[in-house]
Design a protein around this motif. Structure first.
Motif, PDB file in Angstrom:
ATOM      1  N   ILE A   1       4.633  11.186 -10.697  1.00 47.12           N
ATOM      2  CA  ILE A   1       5.709  10.279 -10.314  1.00 47.12           C
ATOM      3  C   ILE A   1       5.019   9.056  -9.829  1.00 47.12           C
ATOM      4  O   ILE A   1       5.503   7.832 -10.194  1.00 47.12           O
ATOM      5  CB  ILE A   1       6.840  10.745  -9.512  1.00 47.12           C
ATOM      6  CG1 ILE A   1       7.582  11.836  -9.971  1.00 47.12           C
ATOM      7  CG2 ILE A   1       7.809   9.566  -8.909  1.00 47.12           C
ATOM      8  CD1 ILE A   1       8.567  12.690  -9.189  1.00 47.12           C
ATOM      9  N   GLY A   2       4.115   9.048  -8.820  1.00 50.62           N
ATOM     10  CA  GLY A   2       3.239   8.040  -8.384  1.00 50.62           C
ATOM     11  C   GLY A   2       2.622   7.265  -9.191  1.00 50.62           C
ATOM     12  O   GLY A   2       2.598   6.044  -9.287  1.00 50.62           O
ATOM     13  N   ARG A   3       1.953   8.029 -10.461  1.00 48.63           N
ATOM     14  CA  ARG A   3       1.249   7.341 -11.835  1.00 48.63           C
ATOM     15  C   ARG A   3       2.420   6.341 -12.398  1.00 48.63           C
ATOM     16  O   ARG A   3       1.941   5.354 -12.947  1.00 48.63           O
ATOM     17  CB  ARG A   3       0.617   8.137 -12.432  1.00 48.63           C
ATOM     18  CG  ARG A   3      -0.427   8.858 -11.925  1.00 48.63           C
ATOM     19  CD  ARG A   3      -1.531   9.644 -12.735  1.00 48.63           C
ATOM     20  NE  ARG A   3      -0.805  10.630 -13.221  1.00 48.63           N
ATOM     21  CZ  ARG A   3      -0.817  11.933 -12.667  1.00 48.63           C
ATOM     22  NH1 ARG A   3      -1.720  11.948 -11.554  1.00 48.63           N
ATOM     23  NH2 ARG A   3      -0.179  13.087 -12.952  1.00 48.63           N
ATOM     24  N   ALA A   4       3.639   6.818 -12.234  1.00 49.35           N
ATOM     25  CA  ALA A   4       4.586   5.824 -13.087  1.00 49.35           C
ATOM     26  C   ALA A   4       4.944   4.803 -12.117  1.00 49.35           C
ATOM     27  O   ALA A   4       5.645   3.664 -12.714  1.00 49.35           O
ATOM     28  CB  ALA A   4       5.709   6.747 -13.334  1.00 49.35           C
ATOM     29  N   LEU A   5       4.778   4.576 -11.054  1.00 46.17           N
ATOM     30  CA  LEU A   5       5.137   3.437 -10.187  1.00 46.17           C
ATOM     31  C   LEU A   5       3.970   2.470 -10.143  1.00 46.17           C
ATOM     32  O   LEU A   5       2.674   2.706 -10.239  1.00 46.17           O
ATOM     33  CB  LEU A   5       5.112   3.692  -8.663  1.00 46.17           C
ATOM     34  CG  LEU A   5       6.496   4.631  -8.404  1.00 46.17           C
ATOM     35  CD1 LEU A   5       6.408   5.163  -6.910  1.00 46.17           C
ATOM     36  CD2 LEU A   5       7.673   3.708  -8.630  1.00 46.17           C
ATOM     37  N   ARG A   6       4.306   1.167 -10.264  1.00 47.10           N
ATOM     38  CA  ARG A   6       3.268   0.113  -9.942  1.00 47.10           C
ATOM     39  C   ARG A   6       2.488   0.305  -8.630  1.00 47.10           C
ATOM     40  O   ARG A   6       3.214   0.782  -7.532  1.00 47.10           O
ATOM     41  CB  ARG A   6       3.909  -1.554 -10.106  1.00 47.10           C
ATOM     42  CG  ARG A   6       4.966  -1.582  -9.117  1.00 47.10           C
ATOM     43  CD  ARG A   6       5.347  -3.276  -8.969  1.00 47.10           C
ATOM     44  NE  ARG A   6       6.350  -3.282  -8.168  1.00 47.10           N
ATOM     45  CZ  ARG A   6       6.079  -3.281  -6.641  1.00 47.10           C
ATOM     46  NH1 ARG A   6       5.197  -3.183  -6.160  1.00 47.10           N
ATOM     47  NH2 ARG A   6       7.230  -3.660  -6.025  1.00 47.10           N
ATOM     48  N   PRO A   7       1.264  -0.359  -8.489  1.00 47.49           N
ATOM     49  CA  PRO A   7       0.788  -0.303  -7.227  1.00 47.49           C
ATOM     50  C   PRO A   7       1.872  -0.813  -5.931  1.00 47.49           C
ATOM     51  O   PRO A   7       2.577  -2.014  -6.340  1.00 47.49           O
ATOM     52  CB  PRO A   7      -0.330  -1.325  -7.313  1.00 47.49           C
ATOM     53  CG  PRO A   7      -0.620  -1.172  -8.590  1.00 47.49           C
ATOM     54  CD  PRO A   7       0.303  -1.147  -9.349  1.00 47.49           C
ATOM     55  N   ASP A   8       2.147  -0.264  -4.877  1.00 45.53           N
ATOM     56  CA  ASP A   8       2.882  -0.855  -3.799  1.00 45.53           C
ATOM     57  C   ASP A   8       4.304  -0.314  -4.040  1.00 45.53           C
ATOM     58  O   ASP A   8       5.263  -0.789  -3.524  1.00 45.53           O
ATOM     59  CB  ASP A   8       2.772  -1.998  -3.234  1.00 45.53           C
ATOM     60  CG  ASP A   8       3.358  -2.349  -2.010  1.00 45.53           C
ATOM     61  OD1 ASP A   8       3.037  -1.429  -0.927  1.00 45.53           O
ATOM     62  OD2 ASP A   8       3.953  -3.283  -1.798  1.00 45.53           O
TER      63      ASP A   8
END
Length: 279
Positions: free
Chosen positions: A138-145
């Motif tokens: 899920i984190g990889r699916a988010l943009r930085p920050d």
């Protein structure tokens, strides 16, 4: 549907459990609707944001996120075909055009890298086969920050629902199992922090929140609904007829203390969890 590693949950949510939730969407929303605002406010969704709702179920929170991100979009991810069908139908009925729903296992789904500004969930993240791997994905699916905001169950001890299960406990096992497993797998904030930091998130925070939950229009209605809820139904069917009758009677008795002119209401408790993907 793409690859599935959480096969036991996929079986449950595409069987009786998912069919019951889809068939009683309004009733389950009446139980959980009070927690929507906590998630949406914590996620700080902007007008143009791209939002993913993990374990979206019947999609009420997803549709609310889509309305908030009116020039952006929202996507709901869930294992359950029956609930996703209900979510799509509701979105069409309500005219929410900037929302989509996909059947997938969020632990391994090929999300677009950095494709979302925020990830949200209402009681949909407690059942991963490997929670660290799931939240890393899920984190990889988010943009930085990018932002993560969800609610998960606290332990049942000292809560209204804990009192209900406790009243039945002399006659059958608690339907959700012991605290720290299944629905309460994130009941300990220390474990939540350990999982999310292990998955690469920072700024992890857990805040206890509460909301009223309407379980039925009267005691008989609420008791029937709870008896048909998947985990309770399973335990009742495993018990002897005599034990099942005593448990059902105990359920009816304890619910009387929560009945009022507006129906049977329990005070629900949850952890509101927020975190960020590092910039």
């Amino acid at each position: 549907m793409s690859q599935i590693v959480n096969t036991a949950q996929a079986e449950a949510w595409n069987g009786y459990e998912g069919e019951h939730w889809a068939g009683h969407a309004d009733r389950y929303d009446a139980v959980n609707v009070g927690f929507n605002r906590f998630v949406l406010e914590a996620a700080a969704i902007g007008e143009r944001d791209r939002v993913v709702d993990i374990g979206c179920g019947n999609g009420q929170l997803t549709r609310l996120a889509a309305r908030t991100a009116r020039s952006g979009r929202a996507q709901g991810i869930d294992l359950s075909a029956p609930m996703l069908a209900r979510a799509r139908a509701r979105a069409a009925e309500e005219g929410v055009a900037n929302v989509t729903f996909e059947q997938a296992d969020a632990q391994v789904h090929a999300f677009p890298a950095g494709g979302f500004d925020a990830a949200i969930s209402r009681f949909g993240v407690m059942f991963f086969a490997d929670p660290v791997a799931a939240f890393a994905n899920i984190g990889r699916a988010l943009r930085p920050d990018g932002r993560l905001a969800f609610v998960c169950l606290t332990g049942f001890e000292g809560t209204d629902l804990g009192a209900v299960f406790g009243a039945m406990a002399a006659h059958l096992p608690r339907p959700t199992g012991p605290d720290g497993r299944g629905p309460t797998s994130f009941a300990d904030p220390a474990r939540v922090r350990e999982v999310l930091t292990g998955a690469g998130f920072g700024e992890v925070d857990c805040t206890r929140v509460e909301a009223d939950q309407t379980w039925g229009r009267d005691v008989a209605d609420a008791a029937a609904f709870i008896r048909d809820w998947g985990p309770v139904r399973y335990q009742l069917r495993q018990a002897s007829p005599e034990a099942a009758t005593r448990a059902s009677d105990a359920l009816t008795t304890v619910l009387r203390s929560f009945a009022g002119p507006d129906g049977v209401r329990l005070r629900g408790a949850a952890w509101l969890v927020t975190a960020r993907r590092p910039a």
